[in-house]
Design a protein around this motif. Structure first.
Motif, short mmCIF file in Angstrom:
data_model
loop_
_atom_site.label_atom_id
_atom_site.label_comp_id
_atom_site.label_asym_id
_atom_site.label_seq_id
_atom_site.Cartn_x
_atom_site.Cartn_y
_atom_site.Cartn_z
N VAL A 115 0.84 -1.20 0.00
CA VAL A 115 0.00 0.00 0.00
C VAL A 115 0.87 1.24 0.00
N ALA A 116 0.37 2.27 -0.67
CA ALA A 116 1.06 3.56 -0.67
C ALA A 116 0.43 4.46 0.39
N GLN A 117 1.18 5.43 0.86
CA GLN A 117 0.64 6.37 1.84
C GLN A 117 -0.56 7.10 1.25
N ASP A 118 -1.63 7.21 2.04
CA ASP A 118 -2.89 7.86 1.66
C ASP A 118 -3.73 7.06 0.67
N GLU A 119 -3.29 5.85 0.32
CA GLU A 119 -4.12 4.99 -0.53
C GLU A 119 -5.29 4.45 0.29
N MET A 120 -6.46 4.35 -0.34
CA MET A 120 -7.65 3.91 0.39
C MET A 120 -7.54 2.43 0.78
N LEU A 121 -7.68 2.17 2.06
CA LEU A 121 -7.60 0.79 2.56
C LEU A 121 -8.98 0.16 2.68
N CYS A 122 -9.92 0.88 3.28
CA CYS A 122 -11.24 0.32 3.49
C CYS A 122 -12.26 1.44 3.60
N GLU A 123 -13.51 1.05 3.64
CA GLU A 123 -14.60 2.01 3.75
C GLU A 123 -15.46 1.65 4.95
N LEU A 124 -15.75 2.63 5.78
CA LEU A 124 -16.60 2.45 6.95
C LEU A 124 -17.97 3.06 6.66
N GLU A 125 -18.97 2.47 7.25
CA GLU A 125 -20.33 2.97 7.06
C GLU A 125 -20.93 3.31 8.41
N THR A 126 -21.38 4.56 8.57
CA THR A 126 -22.06 4.96 9.80
C THR A 126 -23.55 5.08 9.51
N ASP A 127 -24.29 5.57 10.49
CA ASP A 127 -25.74 5.72 10.30
C ASP A 127 -26.07 6.71 9.18
N LYS A 128 -25.13 7.59 8.85
CA LYS A 128 -25.44 8.64 7.89
C LYS A 128 -24.51 8.70 6.69
N VAL A 129 -23.23 8.48 6.91
CA VAL A 129 -22.27 8.70 5.83
C VAL A 129 -21.30 7.54 5.72
N SER A 130 -20.63 7.46 4.57
CA SER A 130 -19.55 6.51 4.37
C SER A 130 -18.23 7.25 4.57
N VAL A 131 -17.28 6.58 5.22
CA VAL A 131 -15.99 7.19 5.54
C VAL A 131 -14.89 6.32 4.96
N GLU A 132 -14.04 6.90 4.10
CA GLU A 132 -12.91 6.16 3.55
C GLU A 132 -11.72 6.29 4.48
N VAL A 133 -10.99 5.18 4.64
CA VAL A 133 -9.84 5.17 5.55
C VAL A 133 -8.57 5.05 4.72
N PRO A 134 -7.73 6.09 4.70
CA PRO A 134 -6.47 6.04 3.95
C PRO A 134 -5.36 5.39 4.76
N ALA A 135 -4.35 4.91 4.07
CA ALA A 135 -3.20 4.32 4.73
C ALA A 135 -2.36 5.44 5.36
N PRO A 136 -2.04 5.33 6.65
CA PRO A 136 -1.24 6.39 7.30
C PRO A 136 0.23 6.35 6.89
N ALA A 137 0.68 5.23 6.27
CA ALA A 137 2.08 5.11 5.86
C ALA A 137 2.18 4.10 4.73
N ALA A 138 3.26 4.15 3.99
CA ALA A 138 3.50 3.18 2.93
C ALA A 138 4.08 1.90 3.52
N GLY A 139 3.79 0.76 2.90
CA GLY A 139 4.31 -0.50 3.40
C GLY A 139 3.48 -1.67 2.93
N VAL A 140 3.37 -2.67 3.77
CA VAL A 140 2.60 -3.88 3.47
C VAL A 140 1.50 -4.02 4.51
#
Length: 504
Positions: free
Chosen positions: A131-156
């Motif tokens: 994964v590269a830094q800031d690349e999207m890792l996963c998506e979270l879903e709340t009661d109202k909105v979807s939240v994308e979670v970026p990678a905080p650092a590059a690596g595996v």
């Protein structure tokens, strides 16, 4: 060194709690601030974090025990190694890279005010992926909105802690990234156990709170008749109390229907094989719950009228190019309707008010909700202080909020605090509908399709572009006279937009 784990402050007037669940057992290694157990009070569920890192030496208050504020729950031996590390600890140890200090935790990002948990909907990467830094890792879903979670650092991606379908709180760890020199070594070690961990996270049985089990047994109520509001759908003591109260309040003839949803009818094996069952998203569940609550709580009534859009369309046609050139925004009909509603709300303030217990709260401002359809469901972003805005400011705000809504980028704060709502079903071709209230608001205006119809004008039949308007309102606070007056004022302003300039 030994550290005591005690009952935290439970809130004003709350003096005791029940130990619902222990997440750790004696001998387990614990990290500082890791959740040890969950307490249940009459009002809320409280998670107890570890005050220090070490080993859980002794559990003083077992599950089901009733404890007071500051009571001793457990003892932690700081710095001591656990006799047998817990499976989670082994996995975390295996996930760590060979080089110390080179693993980076992926945490749940800020979910917005009042949002305490989310569901992991999709992982875009799997264990072992680079994964590269800031690349999207996963998506979270709340009661109202979807939240994308970026990678905080590059690596595996070394470990996935929360698999798809897992409900996580606002401070939970989602994954571990091995960065730097340890990344290559970390990936093979964790690739195999990760799917099992994800399966365990999503397929575990939900254990109801001990006090809830006892309350259900005493009340003679089945588990299926109680909607759990605890973590992962766990039934809490207060959930049982609500179910018992609802059953007692319902008439005897309708009690079974009040306790459980209507079951499906018989389905043949051939039909069942051609069906597709998809779990409702958290957003769709929230929409369903709020709309049903609105029907159950408010006395909803709808009044209708129609508006001749000739003058609005002529004004828009004449100035739309100049408007867009000067303001950088398209001139649509929503700004006309927003202005007309703000004007009418000043004359009929109860439509812009809400009920709070036995009080009526009048709002001396207009925070206009603009309903927007998205692939995930209906959301209502709020244009704050719309009554103080110009046509250009309203059009820009609606365009910006609409784009963010479609992209799933709206925050919770952007969808809270509305005082009145406009819903435009006309963009989908709706000719007539009865909009449903957006609680705790007392009014919602439904716009519809503009359609040419023959109208009698000064004794002559002429073809005019007409739109049906529908105002749904809470009859507990808004009388019929006020609702009709509001809708007539909106009609008058749209049929002669000059009235808006002259405050008539």
């Amino acid at each position: 060194m030994t550290t005591e784990v005690r009952v935290p402050t439970l809130g004003e007037s709350v003096t005791e709690a029940t130990v619902a669940t222990w997440f750790k057992k004696p001998g387990d290694a614990v990290a500082a601030d890791e959740m040890l157990c969950e307490l249940e009070t009459d009002k809320v569920t409280v998670e107890v974090p570890s005050p220090a890192a070490g080993t859980l030496a002794e559990v003083i208050a077992a599950e089901g025990s009733t404890v007071g504020v500051d009571a001793l729950l457990a003892m932690i031996t700081e710095g001591a190694a656990a006799p047998a590390p817990a499976p989670a600890a082994k996995a975390e140890a295996a996930a760590a890279p060979a080089a110390a200090g080179q693993s980076v935790d992926v945490m749940v990002p800020s979910l917005g005010e009042s949002v305490t948990e989310a569901t992991v909907s999709t992982w875009f990467k799997k264990v072992g992926d680079t994964v590269a830094q800031d690349e999207m890792l996963c998506e979270l879903e709340t009661d109202k909105v979807s939240v994308e979670v970026p990678a905080p650092a590059a690596g595996v991606l070394a470990e996935i802690v929360a698999g798809e379908g897992t409900t996580v709180d606002a401070s939970a760890k989602l994954a571990v990234i091995a960065s730097g020199a340890g990344a290559v070594a970390a990936a093979p070690a964790t690739a195999a156990p990760a799917p099992a961990a994800a399966t365990a996270a999503t397929g575990k049985d939900v254990e109801d709170a001990p006090s809830a089990k006892k309350a259900m047994a005493e009340a003679g109520i089945s588990r299926d008749a109680v909607a759990g509001t605890g973590k992962d759908g766990r039934v809490m003591k207060q959930d049982v109390a609500k179910a018992v109260a609802a059953a007692a309040a319902a008439p005897a003839a309708t009690a079974p229907a009040a306790q459980a949803p209507m079951p499906r009818g018989p389905v043949s094996a051939d039909d069942a094989a051609r069906e597709e069952r998809v779990k409702m998203t958290r957003l769709r569940q929230t929409i369903a719950r709020r709309l049903k609550d609105a029907q159950n709580t408010a006395a909803i009534l709808t009044t209708y009228n129609e508006v001749d859009m000739t003058e609005c369309m002529a004004l828009r046609k004449e100035y739309k190019d100049l408007f867009e050139k000067k303001h950088g925004a398209r001139l649509g009909f929503m700004s006309f309707f927003t202005k007309a509603c703000c004007h009418a709300l000043k004359e009929v303030p109860e439509v812009n008010a809400e009920i709070d217990g036995t009080d009526i709260v009048y709002k001396n401002f207009v925070h206009m909700g603009i309903a927007a359809g998205t692939p995930q469901g209906l959301v209502v972003p709020v244009i704050r202080d719309a009554d103080q805005m110009s046509f250009a400011e309203i059009e820009k705000a609606i365009a910006e909020k609409g784009k963010r809504a479609r992209d799933g980028k709206l925050s919770m704060a952007e969808m809270q605090g509305g005082t009145f709502t406009i819903s435009n079903g006309g963009v989908y071709g709706s000719l007539m509908s009865s909009p449903i209230l957006n609680p705790p608001q007392s009014g919602i205006l439904g716009m519809h399709k503009i359609q040419d119809r023959p109208m009698v004008i000064n004794g002559e039949i002429k073809i005019r572009p007409m739109m049906y308007l529908a105002l749904s309102y809470d009859h507990r606070i808004v009388d019929g006279k006020g609702a009709v007056t509001f809708l007539v004022r909106v009609k008058e302003a749209l049929e002669d937009p000059r009235r808006l300039l002259m405050d008539l």
